[in-house]
Design a protein around this motif. Sequence first.
Motif, PDB file in Angstrom:
ATOM      1  N   GLN A 248      18.281  -3.297  -2.932  1.00 41.91           N
ATOM      2  CA  GLN A 248      17.917  -2.594  -4.174  1.00 41.91           C
ATOM      3  C   GLN A 248      18.493  -3.173  -5.374  1.00 41.91           C
TER       4      GLN A 248
ATOM      5  N   CYS B  44       4.322  15.415   3.584  1.00 43.35           N
ATOM      6  CA  CYS B  44       3.305  15.281   2.353  1.00 43.35           C
ATOM      7  C   CYS B  44       2.143  14.471   3.179  1.00 43.35           C
TER       8      CYS B  44
ATOM      9  N   GLY C 230      11.824   4.116  -6.462  1.00 41.49           N
ATOM     10  CA  GLY C 230      11.683   3.061  -7.612  1.00 41.49           C
ATOM     11  C   GLY C 230      11.091   4.023  -8.660  1.00 41.49           C
TER      12      GLY C 230
ATOM     13  N   ALA D 182       1.651  12.992   9.093  1.00 40.95           N
ATOM     14  CA  ALA D 182       2.103  12.924   7.702  1.00 40.95           C
ATOM     15  C   ALA D 182       3.057  11.653   7.235  1.00 40.95           C
TER      16      ALA D 182
ATOM     17  N   VAL E  27      14.428   7.255  -0.760  1.00 39.87           N
ATOM     18  CA  VAL E  27      14.771   6.521  -2.054  1.00 39.87           C
ATOM     19  C   VAL E  27      13.445   6.111  -3.005  1.00 39.87           C
TER      20      VAL E  27
ATOM     21  N   GLY F 111      15.466   5.088   2.940  1.00 39.66           N
ATOM     22  CA  GLY F 111      14.785   4.115   2.230  1.00 39.66           C
ATOM     23  C   GLY F 111      14.683   2.678   2.963  1.00 39.66           C
ATOM     24  N   ASP F 112      14.187   1.671   2.313  1.00 35.66           N
ATOM     25  CA  ASP F 112      13.996   0.485   2.723  1.00 35.66           C
ATOM     26  C   ASP F 112      15.458  -0.390   2.687  1.00 35.66           C
TER      27      ASP F 112
ATOM     28  N   ARG G 263       0.591   2.256   3.293  1.00 37.04           N
ATOM     29  CA  ARG G 263       1.547   1.112   3.846  1.00 37.04           C
ATOM     30  C   ARG G 263       2.029   1.402   5.075  1.00 37.04           C
TER      31      ARG G 263
ATOM     32  N   THR H  78      14.887   1.916   8.906  1.00 35.24           N
ATOM     33  CA  THR H  78      15.077   2.498   7.672  1.00 35.24           C
ATOM     34  C   THR H  78      16.480   2.650   7.308  1.00 35.24           C
TER      35      THR H  78
ATOM     36  N   GLY I 202      10.407   4.579  10.724  1.00 36.54           N
ATOM     37  CA  GLY I 202      10.048   5.846  11.223  1.00 36.54           C
ATOM     38  C   GLY I 202      11.079   6.861  11.658  1.00 36.54           C
TER      39      GLY I 202
ATOM     40  N   GLY J  13      12.637   8.613   9.329  1.00 32.43           N
ATOM     41  CA  GLY J  13      12.610  10.134   8.919  1.00 32.43           C
ATOM     42  C   GLY J  13      11.778  11.021   9.987  1.00 32.43           C
ATOM     43  N   SER J  14      10.552  10.407  10.416  1.00 32.22           N
ATOM     44  CA  SER J  14       9.789  11.388  11.214  1.00 32.22           C
ATOM     45  C   SER J  14      10.627  11.732  12.575  1.00 32.22           C
TER      46      SER J  14
ATOM     47  N   SER K 154       8.813   2.718   6.869  1.00 30.41           N
ATOM     48  CA  SER K 154       9.956   1.861   7.221  1.00 30.41           C
ATOM     49  C   SER K 154      10.242   1.732   8.846  1.00 30.41           C
TER      50      SER K 154
ATOM     51  N   GLY L  21       4.407   8.322   6.649  1.00 29.64           N
ATOM     52  CA  GLY L  21       4.355   6.931   5.851  1.00 29.64           C
ATOM     53  C   GLY L  21       4.326   7.441   4.201  1.00 29.64           C
ATOM     54  N   SER L  22       4.556   6.475   3.428  1.00 30.08           N
ATOM     55  CA  SER L  22       4.906   6.837   2.022  1.00 30.08           C
ATOM     56  C   SER L  22       3.702   7.035   1.222  1.00 30.08           C
ATOM     57  N   LYS L  23       3.741   8.199   0.375  1.00 26.51           N
ATOM     58  CA  LYS L  23       2.410   8.434  -0.418  1.00 26.51           C
ATOM     59  C   LYS L  23       2.960   7.990  -1.853  1.00 26.51           C
TER      60      LYS L  23
HETATM   61  C1  LIG Z   1       6.710   7.047  -4.383  1.00 24.02           C
HETATM   62  C2  LIG Z   1       7.827   6.513  -3.355  1.00 24.02           C
HETATM   63  C3  LIG Z   1       8.580   5.482  -3.984  1.00 24.02           C
HETATM   64  C4  LIG Z   1       9.486   4.940  -3.029  1.00 24.02           C
HETATM   65  N1  LIG Z   1      10.424   3.805  -3.381  1.00 24.02           N
HETATM   66  C5  LIG Z   1      11.296   3.090  -2.628  1.00 24.02           C
HETATM   67  C6  LIG Z   1      12.043   2.236  -3.287  1.00 24.02           C
HETATM   68  O1  LIG Z   1      12.099   1.633  -4.271  1.00 24.02           O
HETATM   69  N2  LIG Z   1      12.904   1.790  -2.327  1.00 24.02           N
HETATM   70  C7  LIG Z   1      13.107   2.010  -1.216  1.00 24.02           C
HETATM   71  O2  LIG Z   1      13.992   1.532  -0.293  1.00 24.02           O
HETATM   72  N3  LIG Z   1      12.384   3.165  -0.461  1.00 24.02           N
HETATM   73  C8  LIG Z   1      11.592   3.804  -1.300  1.00 24.02           C
HETATM   74  N4  LIG Z   1      10.497   4.600  -0.791  1.00 24.02           N
HETATM   75  C9  LIG Z   1      10.973   5.214   0.572  1.00 24.02           C
HETATM   76  C10 LIG Z   1      10.365   4.395   1.715  1.00 24.02           C
HETATM   77  O3  LIG Z   1       8.830   4.022   1.465  1.00 24.02           O
HETATM   78  C11 LIG Z   1      10.197   5.243   2.921  1.00 24.02           C
HETATM   79  O4  LIG Z   1       9.621   6.453   2.671  1.00 24.02           O
HETATM   80  C12 LIG Z   1      11.549   5.667   3.511  1.00 24.02           C
HETATM   81  O5  LIG Z   1      12.179   4.281   4.013  1.00 24.02           O
HETATM   82  C13 LIG Z   1      11.506   6.451   4.913  1.00 24.02           C
HETATM   83  O6  LIG Z   1      10.791   5.725   5.853  1.00 24.02           O
HETATM   84  P1  LIG Z   1      10.506   6.230   7.280  1.00 24.02           P
HETATM   85  O7  LIG Z   1       9.932   5.338   8.100  1.00 24.02           O
HETATM   86  O8  LIG Z   1      11.915   6.486   7.962  1.00 24.02           O
HETATM   87  O9  LIG Z   1       9.745   7.340   7.049  1.00 24.02           O
HETATM   88  P2  LIG Z   1       8.467   8.042   7.751  1.00 24.02           P
HETATM   89  O10 LIG Z   1       8.576   8.143   9.197  1.00 24.02           O
HETATM   90  O11 LIG Z   1       7.176   7.311   7.415  1.00 24.02           O
HETATM   91  O12 LIG Z   1       8.457   9.464   7.112  1.00 24.02           O
HETATM   92  C14 LIG Z   1       8.142   9.639   5.675  1.00 24.02           C
HETATM   93  C15 LIG Z   1       8.213  11.155   5.328  1.00 24.02           C
HETATM   94  O13 LIG Z   1       8.090  11.117   3.733  1.00 24.02           O
HETATM   95  C16 LIG Z   1       7.210  12.207   3.431  1.00 24.02           C
HETATM   96  N5  LIG Z   1       6.678  11.544   2.263  1.00 24.02           N
HETATM   97  C17 LIG Z   1       6.013  10.602   2.036  1.00 24.02           C
HETATM   98  N6  LIG Z   1       5.493  10.257   0.654  1.00 24.02           N
HETATM   99  C18 LIG Z   1       6.210  11.163   0.350  1.00 24.02           C
HETATM  100  C19 LIG Z   1       6.219  11.673  -1.155  1.00 24.02           C
HETATM  101  N7  LIG Z   1       5.510  10.908  -2.147  1.00 24.02           N
HETATM  102  N8  LIG Z   1       6.749  12.801  -1.463  1.00 24.02           N
HETATM  103  C20 LIG Z   1       7.333  13.587  -0.492  1.00 24.02           C
HETATM  104  N9  LIG Z   1       7.432  13.463   0.617  1.00 24.02           N
HETATM  105  C21 LIG Z   1       6.703  12.195   1.168  1.00 24.02           C
HETATM  106  C22 LIG Z   1       6.198  11.940   4.649  1.00 24.02           C
HETATM  107  O14 LIG Z   1       5.252  13.108   4.731  1.00 24.02           O
HETATM  108  C23 LIG Z   1       7.061  11.660   5.904  1.00 24.02           C
HETATM  109  O15 LIG Z   1       7.275  12.975   6.544  1.00 24.02           O
HETATM  110  C24 LIG Z   1       9.618   5.407  -1.718  1.00 24.02           C
HETATM  111  C25 LIG Z   1       8.595   6.108  -1.309  1.00 24.02           C
HETATM  112  C26 LIG Z   1       7.878   6.951  -1.893  1.00 24.02           C
HETATM  113  C27 LIG Z   1       6.959   7.836  -1.341  1.00 24.02           C
END
Ligand SMILES: Cc1cc2nc3c(=O)[nH]c(=O)nc-3n(C[C@H](O)[C@H](O)[C@H](O)COP(=O)(O)OP(=O)(O)OC[C@H]3O[C@@H](n4cnc5c(N)ncnc54)[C@H](O)[C@@H]3O)c2cc1C
Length: 372
Positions: A291, A71, A156, A96, A154, A240-241, A185, A255, A50, A52-53, A48, A98-100
């Motif tokens: 959502q 992760c 789904g 690490a 967050v 979340g998004d 993504r 985010t 960033g 979180g990071s 989203s 991005g979402s896995k």
């Molecule tokens: C399986 C999954 C489903 C999701 N579903 C939704 C949704 O329905 N609606 C919504 O709004 N957001 C959802 N998200 C959350 C969204 O995709 C982003 O992770 C969130 O918005 C944080 O973004 P960011 O750019 O701030 O985080 P980033 O700077 O990208 O950091 C993300 C952090 O999360 C950690 N991480 C990534 N994947 C996983 C995982 N599987 N388990 C544990 N830690 C992990 C990474 O290592 C990193 O430290 C989902 C995420 C995942 C992994």
Amino acid sequence: MRNMFNLITDRLLRRTWTESQIRMLVGEYRELYHAYATDESNRVNAASGGAGSALLISLLEQDEIDGALVCNTVIEKAKIRAHFSIATSKQEILDAQGSKYVETAFMKEALPLIRQFHGRVAVVGLPCDITNLTRWIAKDNDISNKVKLKIALVCGHNSRTELIDEISQQLMKEAASPLRSYRFRKGHWRGKLEAEFLNGTTIRKPFSYFSLYQNLYFYSEKKCLVCHDHFGYQADISLGDVWAYRFKQDPIKKTGVIIRTQQGIDLWNSANRSGAITAEVLEISDILDGQARTAPFHYNVSARNRVAPMFGYKIPDNVKARVSWHAWLTALFTLFNMRWSESSQWNKLIFKLPRPLLKAYLYLRKGIETLP
Ligand SMILES: Cc1cc2nc3c(=O)[nH]c(=O)nc-3n(C[C@H](O)[C@H](O)[C@H](O)COP(=O)(O)OP(=O)(O)OC[C@H]3O[C@@H](n4cnc5c(N)ncnc54)[C@H](O)[C@@H]3O)c2cc1C
């Protein structure tokens, strides 16, 4: 023109959320933000904005934590898998990012990592992982003393390895080479997947190349069917998004941040003061409008409980929610698709179906899900 379309769509999808719906879906919260990593280089591979990071990096640099449980995507025997590690540097946190969207073994990997680590950690996990961790914090002093911050993404639902294995097979066929690295993504709005191959090729495709199947619940993890926690009730901070269309034209994707506890506020403020994060206040309706389909569907375990026996599943009803005809129908689609992807006789057909047909099926599902 596009802006106008987004604004009209936004108007049509806006809902009024009652206090009880908010408490039921989101849980307790104190502050809400729409935020992004101020430094562009901390957003490059973000799911989203960033935030979180950026939060983790800032806490590390300000000596609020000694490590962050994150992760990582790894390529194991040419397959895409996700494993946890404790990052102790900015680079490891960014690696690490991005979402896995593939199943992990959170408790099996995270608890030993935290036990072996000497120092304070922030932990990132899915809502179910954070709930399990919270139980351990209550009964294990070592874990409790080390975990300084619980961050939930967050969620789904998540997918089993079979889905990403099929997608990666298709990509490797196209590139005629084994995989070197993979990002589920990145980029603006829904974003793009990015696969790099040993022969030097890079393939980028819309995230929907993967999420078309994921959103239809093909190869969903089974545990997700019994889960009603979309926003991570037990976290200090949920990320979340914010999919509300009014934000689609923003040049920087952000985010959505839900802060629930005093510890969450204190650590968020410390990162915010350092300038690592740029944030503006958000309304809870912004988060929920973004959502509006998925959160009520996710919460409604009762609907899945009703249709479960038709597919040989047992899903305990822990929420006792009202089941409208369209909630029932959406649950039916969901469990049907899950069963379909579990059938060794029929599941090959899923990837043979033309994508436009699956897209029509997804829009039908989304349309039904959108009904109030
Ligand atoms: C399986 C999954 C489903 C999701 N579903 C939704 C949704 O329905 N609606 C919504 O709004 N957001 C959802 N998200 C959350 C969204 O995709 C982003 O992770 C969130 O918005 C944080 O973004 P960011 O750019 O701030 O985080 P980033 O700077 O990208 O950091 C993300 C952090 O999360 C950690 N991480 C990534 N994947 C996983 C995982 N599987 N388990 C544990 N830690 C992990 C990474 O290592 C990193 O430290 C989902 C995420 C995942 C992994």
